[in-house]
Structure formats: C-alpha cells, structure tokens
Design an enzyme around this catalytic site. Structure first.
Site, PDB file in Angstrom:
ATOM      1  N   PRO A  94       4.545   1.685   5.927  1.00  0.00           N
ATOM      2  CA  PRO A  94       5.601   0.687   6.159  1.00  0.00           C
ATOM      3  C   PRO A  94       6.974   1.306   6.378  1.00  0.00           C
ATOM      4  O   PRO A  94       7.802   0.742   7.092  1.00  0.00           O
ATOM      5  CB  PRO A  94       5.570  -0.186   4.903  1.00  0.00           C
ATOM      6  CG  PRO A  94       4.760   0.554   3.904  1.00  0.00           C
ATOM      7  CD  PRO A  94       3.826   1.435   4.666  1.00  0.00           C
ATOM      8  N   GLY A 123       0.819  -1.204   0.000  1.00  0.00           N
ATOM      9  CA  GLY A 123       0.000   0.000   0.000  1.00  0.00           C
ATOM     10  C   GLY A 123       0.855   1.256   0.000  1.00  0.00           C
ATOM     11  O   GLY A 123       2.016   1.239  -0.421  1.00  0.00           O
ATOM     12  N   CYS A 124       0.290   2.354   0.463  1.00  0.00           N
ATOM     13  CA  CYS A 124       1.020   3.625   0.521  1.00  0.00           C
ATOM     14  C   CYS A 124       2.312   3.435   1.302  1.00  0.00           C
ATOM     15  O   CYS A 124       2.319   2.851   2.390  1.00  0.00           O
ATOM     16  CB  CYS A 124       0.150   4.691   1.191  1.00  0.00           C
ATOM     17  SG  CYS A 124       1.005   6.260   1.462  1.00  0.00           S
ATOM     18  N   PHE A 125       3.418   3.933   0.760  1.00  0.00           N
ATOM     19  CA  PHE A 125       4.717   3.612   1.355  1.00  0.00           C
ATOM     20  C   PHE A 125       5.041   4.355   2.639  1.00  0.00           C
ATOM     21  O   PHE A 125       5.985   4.006   3.339  1.00  0.00           O
ATOM     22  CB  PHE A 125       5.860   3.763   0.351  1.00  0.00           C
ATOM     23  CG  PHE A 125       5.892   5.010  -0.497  1.00  0.00           C
ATOM     24  CD1 PHE A 125       5.336   6.214  -0.081  1.00  0.00           C
ATOM     25  CD2 PHE A 125       6.509   4.977  -1.746  1.00  0.00           C
ATOM     26  CE1 PHE A 125       5.394   7.352  -0.872  1.00  0.00           C
ATOM     27  CE2 PHE A 125       6.573   6.113  -2.552  1.00  0.00           C
ATOM     28  CZ  PHE A 125       6.014   7.300  -2.111  1.00  0.00           C
TER      29      PHE A 125
END
Length: 203
Positions: free
Chosen positions: A34, A29-31
């Site tokens: 993470p 998903g959106c970095f």
C-alpha cells in the site's frame, strides 16, 4: 531518464508543506504494497510506513506487540478528499474477512470525528453490509514510524533510483518523507504514475 539532485530537491520544494495537508492511516496487510500503491495516486503527497493500533510503547518490527503494520499518507484535500480514499482502501482487501495475524490486520485508523463519520457513511452506501465488515475501524492513538529500511522499500531496491537521493544527500528521514520518493516508489513497483521529473535532464 536522468534523475539529478537538483531535480529531486526542486520537486520536493514545490510540494505543499505538511501543515497544508491532511493525513489518513490504515493497514491492509504488509505495508510495502500500500505504501507503493497509494504513493502514486494524484493528490497524495507523502507516505510513510509504521506501526499503530496497539498498546505497546515504542514497537519495532521484531518487537511489535499488539500493533499492526500501517501506511500513513499525507494528501491534499483540495485535490483528493478523505471520502474519495475510502473506496481505494476498502477494495484493497476483503473487508468481510480479517487476517489471523494482528501484524497484518485490516484496519482504518481515523484521526477525527469527521473521518470516522465518513467511514461509516461510505459503508452504509457501499456493497458491503456494515454488520458483516470485519475490518477494524478505530481512532488513531499514535503512529510509530517503522525502521528506515522499511521506508520506500521498493525504491531502495533500485540502484538507479536510490543513487539520486544519495547524491542529493538525503538522510533516511528526508527520503521517507520525500514527495519525489513516494512517486518513484510507486513507479518502480509497477504502478502507472505521472512523474514529470523522470524525463528531466541536468540543469
């Protein structure tokens, strides 16, 4: 809590060099999320976000082509093995379901045969039936770092944290690759991180 240029530089100088570390690259998903989560884990030294998994040359956020947002980490194999990362990666998303937009695909990009073998060995013994896994598992061809404003995104939103790096004259690339920034980015994002230099005072 007082961060100083001296504290930051000393912490970063004490970290292992990149040639002593190994890398792992994946997208869930959106970095931003993470990047913060994994930056706080013991054994992970550096993080950076970027684009990979596609064919377009020199992708950018506004011209991504067929690439996916990913995070790339540098980790100390003496502290944390690649196999130990896989449960963290695969529990960060639902591997049985792929998102519709390629920008936010779930993907594990391996950079060696050993990493590829480790992924499939993990899946064989995990609760996930390998035949039902829709997470992409591919060889990494090239990693393109994202624009500076995406790097350590949550840290940048905290004036007290960003100010210390500005006073230390860190340029955008130094901030991106700073071990101290990886830990602080996790901390300001709400992750439980052991950061000894948070209590440091001017020396």
């Amino acid at each position: 809590m007082m961060l100083t240029p001296t504290v930051l530089r000393e912490y970063d100088r004490s970290a292992p060099d990149s040639d002593q570390l190994q890398t792992a690259t994946f997208g869930v998903g959106c970095f931003w999320g993470p990047d913060a989560k994994f930056g706080g884990m013991e054994g992970i030294i550096r993080t950076r976000v970027g684009y990979a998994g596609g064919t377009k040359a020199d992708p950018t956020y506004h011209s991504l082509g067929d690439h996916t947002e990913v995070v790339q980490i540098e980790y100390d194999p003496a502290v944390l093995g690649y196999a130990a990362l896989l449960p963290e990666i695969f529990t960060s998303h639902n591997p049985r379901r792929q998102t519709g937009k390629r920008q936010y695909h779930n993907v594990v990009l391996t950079d060696s045969e050993a990493q590829t073998d480790a992924v499939w060995e993990y899946l064989e013994t995990s609760p996930f039936d390998p035949d039902s896994v829709e997470t992409r598992i591919e060889e990494l061809s090239q990693f393109y770092p994202a624009e500076n404003y995406h790097q350590k995104y949550n840290l940048r939103s905290k004036r007290w944290a960003k100010k210390a790096f500005d006073e230390a004259d860190y340029d955008p690339e130094q901030l991106r690759d700073s071990p101290a920034a990886a830990k602080l980015n996790a901390h300001v994002s709400g992750h439980d991180v052991d950061i000894p230099f948070l209590d440091a005072r001017n020396r």
